[in-house]
Design a protein around this motif. Structure first.
Motif, short mmCIF file in Angstrom:
data_model
loop_
_atom_site.label_atom_id
_atom_site.label_comp_id
_atom_site.label_asym_id
_atom_site.label_seq_id
_atom_site.Cartn_x
_atom_site.Cartn_y
_atom_site.Cartn_z
N SER A 319 0.83 -1.21 0.00
CA SER A 319 0.00 0.00 0.00
C SER A 319 0.87 1.26 0.00
CB SER A 319 -0.94 0.00 1.22
OG SER A 319 -0.21 0.05 2.43
N VAL A 347 -5.57 10.15 6.32
CA VAL A 347 -5.49 8.69 6.16
C VAL A 347 -4.50 8.10 7.17
CG1 VAL A 347 -4.86 6.81 4.59
CG2 VAL A 347 -6.15 8.77 3.73
N LEU A 350 -6.31 7.88 10.42
CA LEU A 350 -7.26 6.76 10.39
C LEU A 350 -6.53 5.43 10.58
CD1 LEU A 350 -10.07 5.55 9.93
CD2 LEU A 350 -9.64 5.66 7.46
N GLY A 351 -5.42 5.24 9.86
CA GLY A 351 -4.66 4.00 9.99
C GLY A 351 -4.13 3.80 11.39
N ILE A 369 -5.91 -5.10 6.83
CA ILE A 369 -6.65 -3.91 6.39
C ILE A 369 -6.09 -2.66 7.06
CG2 ILE A 369 -8.89 -2.75 6.46
CD1 ILE A 369 -10.19 -5.53 6.21
N ASN A 370 -5.84 -2.75 8.37
CA ASN A 370 -5.31 -1.60 9.11
C ASN A 370 -3.93 -1.19 8.59
OD1 ASN A 370 -7.62 -1.95 10.60
ND2 ASN A 370 -6.59 -2.82 12.38
N VAL A 373 -4.26 0.70 5.22
CA VAL A 373 -4.70 2.09 5.37
C VAL A 373 -3.53 2.98 5.78
CG1 VAL A 373 -6.19 3.65 6.68
CG2 VAL A 373 -7.07 1.44 5.92
#
Length: 548
Positions: A319, A347, A350-351, A369-370, A373
């Motif tokens: 990512s 972002v 959020l992560g 997923i974490n 992000v």
């Protein structure tokens, strides 16, 4: 351009720029992969050279040598060209790698790693500066994204390659493998980078260079030893920090008086430069806190097999690559970066928040997923800051500002490691004392000072299990209770780390609102000149005009 390929600037044009870009990517790939490859091989190296007490120094020596030389390379390359310092760095890195491969004691390996680090200082600063010599700021965004992608790929492949080389050949080939890549890069530099003739004679700031090195080394040592070898408030730590700060104060005083300073104080008058440095430290603290301790969480709490630990960071790195490429394309297409900085900062917050919500029951899919992000946010923000800073100054100063930014970012890891390590060890120890069952209180004194990372290895757990089995029928049950307490305490400790990381992420997001924006320049950037003060004033005047 003068005759015989001699130029007065580092600007690379024509077909040579693609060979120069290929050289940069090769250099970045093998230099960044070197760190993860060596980390994977280090347990085998320690076993053969019998020097566990010097284990940390194999990384400390490399880190200190590379960090203190970065700003020196950057300043000199602006005057005398990238080529001689790029070649010097590659040659010294190759020599250091060869000596590492020949080491027969840990002491020899530590000194060889220091030699490697001196070369690595050039390899950390010259590639990014060379990309700036090829592409103007508006084009540069997408290519900085490609460089981020190379870094991400090398980070993913490094542990696997390191394990394969160590198991198939020998740990010595972990260092020898650098040599053919270094030779390729040397050929590329010789062919593609121009020889630069200084327009005027420049006095090298050797006094400033010496003061910077003398001031940084004790501070770097202090951060390296803090919380592990010595307590933060121990006399040795206080002496290192206070002594280093005093010398750095002398360095700043000298730089104000020097005719051609190594690090001009006028740089910090530029808001883009100063804000980007602060953002670099904040995002670096957020990133290193995750990179260093996510594998500990995944292996110690989630229970992923240690043999798969090399792939733990793959989701974040992938990512990171995507974020770098996307943000680079956005900058190149729009010529703007401020809104992108806001989005990237949000972002990252959020992560970091999602990581902070993880506990002993979190599934591996949620962790992935974490990580994705957080990787997207960091990957999009870091190359953006680099382009913004380079765009804010005259082209002739690019090496200086680029290396200063790189230097500050590298210090983030040095600072983050002991701080986060101390938080984890203290929190883990306190929580373990609370959660340890009464039947295991007799072992409390033996576990109170144990590094939690040492308890998650399969060897340590097998050793503990064997020790408990000697206690009879209840031994295995006691062992399971102990490991449950360890897992709970480790989760609690890492949650505290992620909370600290979240604080840095929020501060980073707030900081993006203070980042001025100057529209990215095109080819006119390579004609920019004048003094640093003129360049700063010119950019700030443009900023005011754009606001009006």
């Amino acid at each position: 351009m003068a005759q015989s390929g001699v130029q007065t600037t580092n600007h690379i044009t024509g077909s040579r720029k693609w060979l120069a870009l290929a050289t940069v990517l090769v250099t970045m790939f093998f230099s960044s992969m070197d760190q993860t490859v060596v980390s994977t091989a280090m347990p085998t190296i320690i076993g053969q050279l019998h020097g566990f007490s010097l284990y940390a120094w194999t990384f400390t020596a490399y880190m200190m040598a590379s960090s203190v030389t970065v700003p020196i390379y950057g300043k000199l390359s602006d005057v005398y060209g990238r080529k001689p310092f790029y070649l010097f760095g590659l040659i010294i890195f190759g020599i250091g790698s060869a000596i590492c491969g020949q080491a027969h004691t840990m002491t020899e390996l530590v000194w060889a790693r220091a030699v490697q680090g001196i070369g690595a200082g050039a390899m950390m600063s010259m590639p990014r500066a060379t990309v700036g010599d090829i592409f103007d700021p508006k084009e540069r965004g997408k290519w900085m994204g490609v460089m981020g992608a190379v870094f991400g790929v090398s980070s993913i492949l490094g542990p696997t390659v390191g394990g394969w080389i160590t198991d198939t050949f020998s740990w010595r080939w972990v260092f020898y493998i650098n040599l053919p890549f270094a030779v390729l890069a040397i050929i590329g530099v010789i062919v593609s980078l121009p020889k630069v003739r200084a327009e005027q004679r420049v006095k090298v700031d050797w006094v400033g260079s010496a003061l910077l090195i003398i001031g940084l080394i004790p501070i770097l040592l202090g951060f390296t030893w803090a919380g592990s070898k010595y307590h933060w408030n121990s006399p040795i730590e206080l002496t290192l920090f206070i002594g280093g700060i005093i010398v750095l104060a002398l360095f700043m005083f000298w730089e104000r008086k020097a005719s051609d300073p190594l690090l001009s104080p006028s740089l910090f008058k530029n808001r883009i430069f100063s804000t980007s440095l602060i953002l670099g430290i904040l995002v670096g603290m957020t990133m290193f806190g995750s990179i260093m301790f996510l594998p500990v969480y995944v292996q110690g709490v989630i229970g992923l097999n240690a043999q798969s630990s090399g792939w733990v960071m793959a989701p974040m790195m992938i990512s990171f690559i995507v974020g770098s490429i996307v943000s680079g394309q956005v900058m190149s297409r729009t010529g703007r970066y401020k809104v992108l900085a806001w989005i990237s900062g949000a972002v990252i917050v959020l992560g970091s928040f999602l990581l902070n919500q993880m506990n002993v029951h979190t599934a591996w899919s949620t962790v992935v997923i974490n990580m994705i992000v957080l990787g997207l946010g960091i990957g999009s923000l870091m190359p953006m800051m680099n382009v913004a800073v380079q765009n804010a100054f005259p082209y002739r100063m690019m090496g200086t500002v680029n290396s200063t930014q790189q230097f500050v970012q590298s210090l983030s890891g040095v600072i983050a490691s002991p701080i986060f390590g101390t938080i984890l060890n203290k929190t883990f120890s306190d929580k373990l004392n609370e959660t340890l069952p009464a039947s295991l209180k007799q072992f409390q004194s033996k576990l109170s000072d144990v590094n939690p990372q040492s308890l998650i290895t399969s060897q340590a757990q097998q050793s503990l299990s064997a020790a408990f089995n000697k206690l009879g029928a209840q031994g295995h049950q006691l062992y399971l209770q102990l490991m449950d307490a360890v897992k709970t305490s480790l989760t609690y400790g890492i949650q505290r780390l992620f909370l600290v990381g979240l604080v840095f992420a929020v501060l980073c997001f707030i900081g993006t609102f203070f980042l001025p924006e100057v529209k990215l320049k095109g080819q006119e950037y390579f004609q920019s000149g004048g003094s640093s003060e003129a360049g700063v004033e010119s950019n700030e005047m443009k900023e005011r005009k754009e606001k009006n």
